[in-house]
Design a protein around this motif. Structure first.
Motif, PDB file in Angstrom:
ATOM      1  N   GLU A 199      84.594  39.761 122.029  1.00 53.32           N
ATOM      2  CA  GLU A 199      84.406  40.741 120.640  1.00 53.32           C
ATOM      3  C   GLU A 199      84.066  40.086 119.575  1.00 53.32           C
ATOM      4  O   GLU A 199      84.177  41.234 118.884  1.00 53.32           O
ATOM      5  CB  GLU A 199      86.422  41.087 120.861  1.00 53.32           C
ATOM      6  CG  GLU A 199      86.817  41.645 122.111  1.00 53.32           C
ATOM      7  CD  GLU A 199      88.171  42.374 122.268  1.00 53.32           C
ATOM      8  OE1 GLU A 199      88.179  42.775 121.046  1.00 53.32           O
ATOM      9  OE2 GLU A 199      89.223  42.617 123.148  1.00 53.32           O
ATOM     10  N   LYS A 200      84.348  39.435 119.627  1.00 55.69           N
ATOM     11  CA  LYS A 200      83.827  38.390 117.965  1.00 55.69           C
ATOM     12  C   LYS A 200      83.196  37.816 117.416  1.00 55.69           C
ATOM     13  O   LYS A 200      82.894  37.213 118.780  1.00 55.69           O
ATOM     14  CB  LYS A 200      85.430  38.207 117.298  1.00 55.69           C
ATOM     15  CG  LYS A 200      86.235  38.745 117.021  1.00 55.69           C
ATOM     16  CD  LYS A 200      87.278  38.353 116.720  1.00 55.69           C
ATOM     17  CE  LYS A 200      89.175  39.073 116.383  1.00 55.69           C
ATOM     18  NZ  LYS A 200      90.663  39.309 116.189  1.00 55.69           N
ATOM     19  N   GLU A 201      82.399  37.712 116.708  1.00 51.71           N
ATOM     20  CA  GLU A 201      81.079  36.378 116.597  1.00 51.71           C
ATOM     21  C   GLU A 201      81.600  35.246 116.442  1.00 51.71           C
ATOM     22  O   GLU A 201      81.138  34.726 116.756  1.00 51.71           O
ATOM     23  CB  GLU A 201      81.294  37.043 115.168  1.00 51.71           C
ATOM     24  CG  GLU A 201      79.687  36.425 114.543  1.00 51.71           C
ATOM     25  CD  GLU A 201      79.439  36.094 113.389  1.00 51.71           C
ATOM     26  OE1 GLU A 201      78.247  36.711 112.893  1.00 51.71           O
ATOM     27  OE2 GLU A 201      80.060  36.502 112.432  1.00 51.71           O
ATOM     28  N   LYS A 202      82.600  35.741 115.891  1.00 50.40           N
ATOM     29  CA  LYS A 202      83.535  33.380 115.979  1.00 50.40           C
ATOM     30  C   LYS A 202      84.045  33.073 117.725  1.00 50.40           C
ATOM     31  O   LYS A 202      83.522  31.789 117.953  1.00 50.40           O
ATOM     32  CB  LYS A 202      84.379  33.225 114.855  1.00 50.40           C
ATOM     33  CG  LYS A 202      85.621  34.178 115.767  1.00 50.40           C
ATOM     34  CD  LYS A 202      86.524  33.528 115.198  1.00 50.40           C
ATOM     35  CE  LYS A 202      88.470  34.189 115.630  1.00 50.40           C
ATOM     36  NZ  LYS A 202      89.140  33.747 115.324  1.00 50.40           N
ATOM     37  N   ASP A 203      83.877  33.742 118.159  1.00 49.67           N
ATOM     38  CA  ASP A 203      84.239  33.803 119.873  1.00 49.67           C
ATOM     39  C   ASP A 203      83.079  33.725 120.728  1.00 49.67           C
ATOM     40  O   ASP A 203      82.982  33.041 121.299  1.00 49.67           O
ATOM     41  CB  ASP A 203      84.809  34.980 120.692  1.00 49.67           C
ATOM     42  CG  ASP A 203      86.395  35.253 120.507  1.00 49.67           C
ATOM     43  OD1 ASP A 203      86.678  34.245 119.812  1.00 49.67           O
ATOM     44  OD2 ASP A 203      86.304  36.219 119.951  1.00 49.67           O
ATOM     45  N   ALA A 204      81.522  34.468 120.054  1.00 49.09           N
ATOM     46  CA  ALA A 204      80.490  34.292 120.291  1.00 49.09           C
ATOM     47  C   ALA A 204      80.020  33.110 120.175  1.00 49.09           C
ATOM     48  O   ALA A 204      79.229  31.860 120.554  1.00 49.09           O
ATOM     49  CB  ALA A 204      79.339  35.743 120.005  1.00 49.09           C
ATOM     50  N   ILE A 205      80.164  32.731 119.054  1.00 50.36           N
ATOM     51  CA  ILE A 205      79.476  31.490 118.074  1.00 50.36           C
ATOM     52  C   ILE A 205      79.994  30.158 119.004  1.00 50.36           C
ATOM     53  O   ILE A 205      79.379  28.561 119.316  1.00 50.36           O
ATOM     54  CB  ILE A 205      79.649  31.503 116.577  1.00 50.36           C
ATOM     55  CG1 ILE A 205      78.789  31.741 116.083  1.00 50.36           C
ATOM     56  CG2 ILE A 205      79.354  29.811 116.189  1.00 50.36           C
ATOM     57  CD1 ILE A 205      79.490  31.857 114.535  1.00 50.36           C
ATOM     58  N   ALA A 206      81.294  29.762 119.151  1.00 49.80           N
ATOM     59  CA  ALA A 206      81.615  28.727 119.948  1.00 49.80           C
ATOM     60  C   ALA A 206      81.659  28.470 121.203  1.00 49.80           C
ATOM     61  O   ALA A 206      81.539  27.660 121.647  1.00 49.80           O
ATOM     62  CB  ALA A 206      83.367  29.589 119.884  1.00 49.80           C
ATOM     63  N   LEU A 207      81.123  29.748 121.759  1.00 48.04           N
ATOM     64  CA  LEU A 207      80.931  29.970 123.281  1.00 48.04           C
ATOM     65  C   LEU A 207      79.543  29.116 123.210  1.00 48.04           C
ATOM     66  O   LEU A 207      79.360  28.615 124.388  1.00 48.04           O
ATOM     67  CB  LEU A 207      80.919  30.839 123.992  1.00 48.04           C
ATOM     68  CG  LEU A 207      80.271  30.743 125.086  1.00 48.04           C
ATOM     69  CD1 LEU A 207      81.125  30.348 126.237  1.00 48.04           C
ATOM     70  CD2 LEU A 207      80.012  32.689 125.762  1.00 48.04           C
ATOM     71  N   ALA A 208      78.590  29.259 122.421  1.00 45.84           N
ATOM     72  CA  ALA A 208      76.817  29.008 122.628  1.00 45.84           C
ATOM     73  C   ALA A 208      76.918  27.936 121.839  1.00 45.84           C
ATOM     74  O   ALA A 208      76.403  27.414 122.389  1.00 45.84           O
ATOM     75  CB  ALA A 208      76.430  29.888 120.741  1.00 45.84           C
ATOM     76  N   VAL A 209      77.961  27.421 121.386  1.00 43.53           N
ATOM     77  CA  VAL A 209      77.985  25.685 120.357  1.00 43.53           C
ATOM     78  C   VAL A 209      78.023  25.037 121.680  1.00 43.53           C
ATOM     79  O   VAL A 209      77.785  23.914 122.220  1.00 43.53           O
ATOM     80  CB  VAL A 209      78.524  26.338 119.137  1.00 43.53           C
ATOM     81  CG1 VAL A 209      79.511  24.497 118.806  1.00 43.53           C
ATOM     82  CG2 VAL A 209      78.940  26.166 117.552  1.00 43.53           C
TER      83      VAL A 209
END
Length: 79
Positions: free
Chosen positions: A13-23
């Motif tokens: 839902e949030k940008e920080k969730d997407a960044i964490a998964l990408a990293v």
């Protein structure tokens, strides 16, 4: 009948969730420490429901595409 994408709760839902998964995905695929990876840009595609995150480390860069409903990485493209 399954609910449409608009009725399903998104896992990213949030940008920080997407960044964490990408990293996490880049760190695992390229054997890089997560602390060495920088976020360059993020974008959410409203129609498709996908997150795009551009990451950089050392001399390399990659764009990671993720499905926000399933919460999975669909593509890692090194640029």
């Amino acid at each position: 009948m399954s609910p449409g994408i608009g009725l399903m709760k998104r896992r990213l839902e949030k940008e920080k969730d997407a960044i964490a998964l990408a990293v996490s995905g880049v760190a695992k695929k390229y054997d890089v420490k997560p602390d060495d990876i920088q976020t360059l840009e993020t974008k959410y595609h409203d129609d498709a429901g996908d997150w795009y995150v551009a990451l950089g480390w050392d001399e390399k860069k990659a764009v990671i595409q993720m499905d926000s409903v399933l919460g999975i990485i669909t593509e890692i493209k090194e640029i």
